[in-house]
Design an enzyme around this catalytic site. Structure first.
Site, PDB file in Angstrom:
ATOM      1  N   LYS A 152       0.876  -1.179   0.000  1.00 41.89           N
ATOM      2  CA  LYS A 152       0.000   0.000   0.000  1.00 41.89           C
ATOM      3  C   LYS A 152       0.907   1.221   0.000  1.00 41.89           C
ATOM      4  O   LYS A 152       2.015   1.166   0.544  1.00 41.89           O
ATOM      5  CB  LYS A 152      -0.874   0.009   1.254  1.00 41.89           C
ATOM      6  CG  LYS A 152      -2.115   0.863   1.121  1.00 41.89           C
ATOM      7  CD  LYS A 152      -3.245   0.111   0.467  1.00 41.89           C
ATOM      8  CE  LYS A 152      -4.391   1.014   0.087  1.00 41.89           C
ATOM      9  NZ  LYS A 152      -5.576   0.245  -0.337  1.00 41.89           N
ATOM     10  N   ASP A 179      -6.885   4.137  -4.804  1.00 40.69           N
ATOM     11  CA  ASP A 179      -7.562   4.088  -3.507  1.00 40.69           C
ATOM     12  C   ASP A 179      -8.131   5.499  -3.324  1.00 40.69           C
ATOM     13  O   ASP A 179      -8.331   6.199  -4.326  1.00 40.69           O
ATOM     14  CB  ASP A 179      -6.563   3.700  -2.389  1.00 40.69           C
ATOM     15  CG  ASP A 179      -7.264   3.310  -1.078  1.00 40.69           C
ATOM     16  OD1 ASP A 179      -7.710   2.165  -0.963  1.00 40.69           O
ATOM     17  OD2 ASP A 179      -7.391   4.157  -0.174  1.00 40.69           O
TER      18      ASP A 179
HETATM   19  P1  NDP Z   1     -12.686   7.791  -3.533  1.00 32.82           P
HETATM   20  O1  NDP Z   1     -11.612   8.801  -3.336  1.00 32.82           O
HETATM   21  O2  NDP Z   1     -13.183   7.524  -4.894  1.00 32.82           O
HETATM   22  O3  NDP Z   1     -13.945   8.167  -2.625  1.00 32.82           O
HETATM   23  C1  NDP Z   1     -13.825   8.332  -1.258  1.00 32.82           C
HETATM   24  C2  NDP Z   1     -15.166   8.760  -0.704  1.00 32.82           C
HETATM   25  O4  NDP Z   1     -15.099   8.762   0.718  1.00 32.82           O
HETATM   26  C3  NDP Z   1     -15.554  10.175  -1.110  1.00 32.82           C
HETATM   27  O5  NDP Z   1     -16.948  10.267  -1.161  1.00 32.82           O
HETATM   28  C4  NDP Z   1     -14.989  10.990   0.038  1.00 32.82           C
HETATM   29  O6  NDP Z   1     -15.622  12.238   0.208  1.00 32.82           O
HETATM   30  C5  NDP Z   1     -15.288  10.089   1.207  1.00 32.82           C
HETATM   31  N1  NDP Z   1     -14.351  10.321   2.304  1.00 32.82           N
HETATM   32  C6  NDP Z   1     -13.002  10.284   2.237  1.00 32.82           C
HETATM   33  N2  NDP Z   1     -12.469  10.579   3.441  1.00 32.82           N
HETATM   34  C7  NDP Z   1     -13.508  10.810   4.260  1.00 32.82           C
HETATM   35  C8  NDP Z   1     -13.613  11.157   5.630  1.00 32.82           C
HETATM   36  N3  NDP Z   1     -12.522  11.326   6.395  1.00 32.82           N
HETATM   37  N4  NDP Z   1     -14.861  11.304   6.161  1.00 32.82           N
HETATM   38  C9  NDP Z   1     -15.966  11.142   5.392  1.00 32.82           C
HETATM   39  N5  NDP Z   1     -15.925  10.811   4.099  1.00 32.82           N
HETATM   40  C10 NDP Z   1     -14.716  10.642   3.544  1.00 32.82           C
HETATM   41  O7  NDP Z   1     -12.136   6.467  -2.846  1.00 32.82           O
HETATM   42  P2  NDP Z   1     -12.644   4.954  -3.052  1.00 32.82           P
HETATM   43  O8  NDP Z   1     -14.100   4.930  -3.304  1.00 32.82           O
HETATM   44  O9  NDP Z   1     -11.718   4.300  -3.989  1.00 32.82           O
HETATM   45  O10 NDP Z   1     -12.327   4.335  -1.607  1.00 32.82           O
HETATM   46  C11 NDP Z   1     -13.309   4.308  -0.568  1.00 32.82           C
HETATM   47  C12 NDP Z   1     -12.926   3.253   0.456  1.00 32.82           C
HETATM   48  O11 NDP Z   1     -12.877   1.973  -0.175  1.00 32.82           O
HETATM   49  C13 NDP Z   1     -11.558   3.426   1.120  1.00 32.82           C
HETATM   50  O12 NDP Z   1     -11.619   2.928   2.440  1.00 32.82           O
HETATM   51  C14 NDP Z   1     -10.657   2.517   0.288  1.00 32.82           C
HETATM   52  O13 NDP Z   1      -9.516   2.104   1.007  1.00 32.82           O
HETATM   53  C15 NDP Z   1     -11.612   1.361   0.053  1.00 32.82           C
HETATM   54  N6  NDP Z   1     -11.317   0.489  -1.078  1.00 32.82           N
HETATM   55  C16 NDP Z   1     -11.139   0.982  -2.339  1.00 32.82           C
HETATM   56  C17 NDP Z   1     -10.925   0.115  -3.393  1.00 32.82           C
HETATM   57  C18 NDP Z   1     -10.824   0.604  -4.797  1.00 32.82           C
HETATM   58  O14 NDP Z   1     -10.743  -0.253  -5.682  1.00 32.82           O
HETATM   59  N7  NDP Z   1     -10.835   1.877  -5.068  1.00 32.82           N
HETATM   60  C19 NDP Z   1     -10.800  -1.331  -3.180  1.00 32.82           C
HETATM   61  C20 NDP Z   1     -11.087  -1.763  -1.830  1.00 32.82           C
HETATM   62  C21 NDP Z   1     -11.314  -0.857  -0.827  1.00 32.82           C
HETATM   63  P3  NDP Z   1     -15.035  13.559  -0.522  1.00 32.82           P
HETATM   64  O15 NDP Z   1     -15.556  13.514  -1.933  1.00 32.82           O
HETATM   65  O16 NDP Z   1     -15.550  14.683   0.281  1.00 32.82           O
HETATM   66  O17 NDP Z   1     -13.553  13.427  -0.462  1.00 32.82           O
HETATM   67  O1  2IT Z   2      -7.907  -1.592  -0.842  1.00 28.69           O
HETATM   68  C1  2IT Z   2      -7.844  -2.119  -1.968  1.00 28.69           C
HETATM   69  O2  2IT Z   2      -8.008  -3.338  -2.129  1.00 28.69           O
HETATM   70  C2  2IT Z   2      -7.582  -1.258  -3.121  1.00 28.69           C
HETATM   71  N1  2IT Z   2      -7.478  -0.045  -2.967  1.00 28.69           N
HETATM   72  C3  2IT Z   2      -7.416  -1.857  -4.493  1.00 28.69           C
HETATM   73  C4  2IT Z   2      -6.051  -2.426  -4.663  1.00 28.69           C
HETATM   74  C5  2IT Z   2      -5.705  -2.906  -6.053  1.00 28.69           C
HETATM   75  O3  2IT Z   2      -4.537  -3.238  -6.229  1.00 28.69           O
HETATM   76  O4  2IT Z   2      -6.555  -2.947  -6.940  1.00 28.69           O
END
Ligand code: NDP
Ligand code: 2IT
Length: 450
Positions: free
Chosen positions: A130, A170
């Site tokens: 990460k 992420d």
């Molecule tokens: P994005 O940046 O696309 O979206 C993040 C979202 O969460 C936004 O709506 C953001 O709001 C909100 N957010 C971020 N920080 C905070 C906070 N401190 N309090 C409240 N809301 C918050 O990220 P992802 O959708 O990719 O990731 C979301 C979660 O999923 C994370 O925990 C990530 O680790 C996890 N994840 C992601 C994967 C992926 O493939 N992308 C895979 C597996 C897990 P704002 O628009 O205001 O910033």
């Molecule tokens: O938390 C997660 O699994 C991710 N942000 C995606 C990682 C990846 O390599 O696709």
């Protein structure tokens, strides 16, 4: 001495906290896993003597570097970049990059540790890593984001490669950031390989990758409910977040016949009692990804309520999908969800529920899926993107969605296998932790003292 005799959770955690001061999220993630894995380690002499849990909680390597860039006004900016190469026992390091002002080494260690188990659960040959930076893409111009990404990659490229370490997105890292970073990587290395995943379709990306985490999160809930002869169809759902994971969790829930009544961003949440429709979701996706606006604008557009500074968990619903960030469901929120009739929680985010919240869900018999199981769909399709890049072929949308669904079903099967209690109830936390642990631990044992 530990190794010869069993160790208690408290003693194990005391040692970990001493070795890793000031990293509360890392302590939290390790404790949640150690609670269910330590009994197995204590029971199996070969794991205990090889000090597997201590080795699994120590990253292989941590890279920290300065990232300088110039903003649009010509001022110099300094950020801190990281890559935590956590464990490559079962494949190249694999995991996302997070760009957010809250990023610290401790946060990335918690995420890298979780990734070790998650990637193992997918059944694909992926180790865990990460990375990221304390850079805030919000409010920055495209050119500023490009300059930052190029500077970040100018150091990171030395440490990654298609068989070494394969980063992805992420929080704060989506298609735009991956494109800038891949462009810079390609330029510096003079090679076209699949060293990043989540790439756009024109240059080696995979269909379904952008949807995969959210779709997988909804599929996992469907699996848990299906196991009880129930289904997502007709259920009222709360989603938090409005980024990549939230958007495609909502899309799949709508397709499965559920009604999604909330989503959020870091300013607050929107309650849309009639439910998000396909058209409204298109508006939300455009708002968040293209205009880079706030969810409050959706509330204005469609005449629904926006709750400033609040989280959605007080709204009565059947199912909850936390898809924003870590620690967004505390004990109070969990109690509220249970009181209001919530029967299932599938985590799209990493570690969104605090330990006290998890205990509330488990004591109330709520179907609770930890992120390392329920959000594994994203990295799973990243793994499939790596495969397609290696064989220089692209699979169809149908084939990939089918593979994703099969992987989520298998992860559910693994959780059932290792998490089923004598009363027939499934402890998904135990199932995911032990199911993810065994493969990595056995590989480490086979390597000897490394
Ligand atoms: P994005 O940046 O696309 O979206 C993040 C979202 O969460 C936004 O709506 C953001 O709001 C909100 N957010 C971020 N920080 C905070 C906070 N401190 N309090 C409240 N809301 C918050 O990220 P992802 O959708 O990719 O990731 C979301 C979660 O999923 C994370 O925990 C990530 O680790 C996890 N994840 C992601 C994967 C992926 O493939 N992308 C895979 C597996 C897990 P704002 O628009 O205001 O910033
Ligand atoms: O938390 C997660 O699994 C991710 N942000 C995606 C990682 C990846 O390599 O696709």
């Amino acid at each position: 001495m530990y190794g010869r005799t069993p160790i208690t959770l408290d003693d194990f955690m005391d040692g970990l906290v001493k070795r890793n001061p000031g990293e509360p999220e890392f302590h939290q993630a390790v404790k949640e896993t150690a609670e269910t894995v330590l009994p197995l380690v204590n029971e199996r002499k070969e794991y205990r003597e090889a000090r597997i849990l201590e080795r699994l909680t120590e990253p292989d390597r941590t890279i920290i570097f300065r990232v300088c860039w110039e903003d649009d006004k010509g001022w110099f900016r300094v950020q801190r970049g990281y890559r935590v190469q956590f464990n490559n026992s079962i494949g190249p390091y694999k995991g996302g990059l997070r760009f957010d002002p809250s990023v610290t080494l401790g946060i990335l260690k918690f995420l890298g540790f979780e990734q070790t188990f998650k990637n193992s659960l997918t059944g694909l040959p992926m180790g865990a890593g990460k990375g990221g930076a304390d850079f805030n893409p919000k409010g920055k111009s495209d050119r500023e984001v490009m300059r930052f990404c190029q500077s970040f990659m100018s150091e990171l490229y030395k440490h990654i490669g298609e068989d070494i370490d394969v980063p992805a997105g992420d929080i704060g890292v989506g298609a735009r950031e991956i494109s800038f970073m891949f462009g810079q990587y390609k330029r510096l290395k003079n090679e076209f390989t699949g060293t990043l995943t989540g790439k756009s379709l024109e240059f080696g990306g995979s269909l379904i990758r952008k949807e995969a985490t959210g779709y997988g999160c909804a599929f996992f809930m469907e699996e848990m409910l299906g196991h009880q002869n129930n289904s997502v169809h007709g259920k009222t759902c709360l989603v938090s977040g409005s980024g990549n994971v939230a958007q495609y969790t909502i899309e799949k829930l709508i397709q499965l016949g559920a009604r999604v009544v909330t989503f959020s961003d870091s300013s607050g949440f929107v309650h849309d009692p009639e439910g998000v429709t396909r058209e409204k979701l298109d508006y939300l996706i455009h708002l968040k990804n293209i205009i880079r606006g706030r969810v409050s604008e959706y509330a204005l557009e469609f005449g629904c309520e926006f709750y400033h500074g609040e989280k959605p968990w007080k709204v009565p619903a059947d199912l909850a999908f936390p898809c924003a960030t870590q620690n967004e469901i505390d004990e109070t929120a969990a109690l509220l969800l249970v009181e209001n009739g919530c029967i299932g929680v599938s985590e799209g985010a990493n570690m969104p529920t605090l330990p006290e919240g998890i205990h509330v869900f488990q004591n109330a018999g709520v179907l609770y899926a930890p992120g390392k199981a329920s959000n594994a769909g994203g990295v799973a399709v990243s793994g499939l993107e790596m495969t397609q890049n290696s064989i220089r072929l692209s699979w169809s949308r149908e084939e990939l969605e089918d593979r994703l669904q099969t992987i989520m079903r298998k992860i559910h099967d693994t959780c059932v296998r290792y998490g089923k209690g004598d009363d027939g109830k499934i402890d998904y936390v135990k199932g995911a932790n032990i199911g993810g642990f065994i493969k990595v631990a056995d590989a480490m044992l086979a390597y000897g003292v490394v």
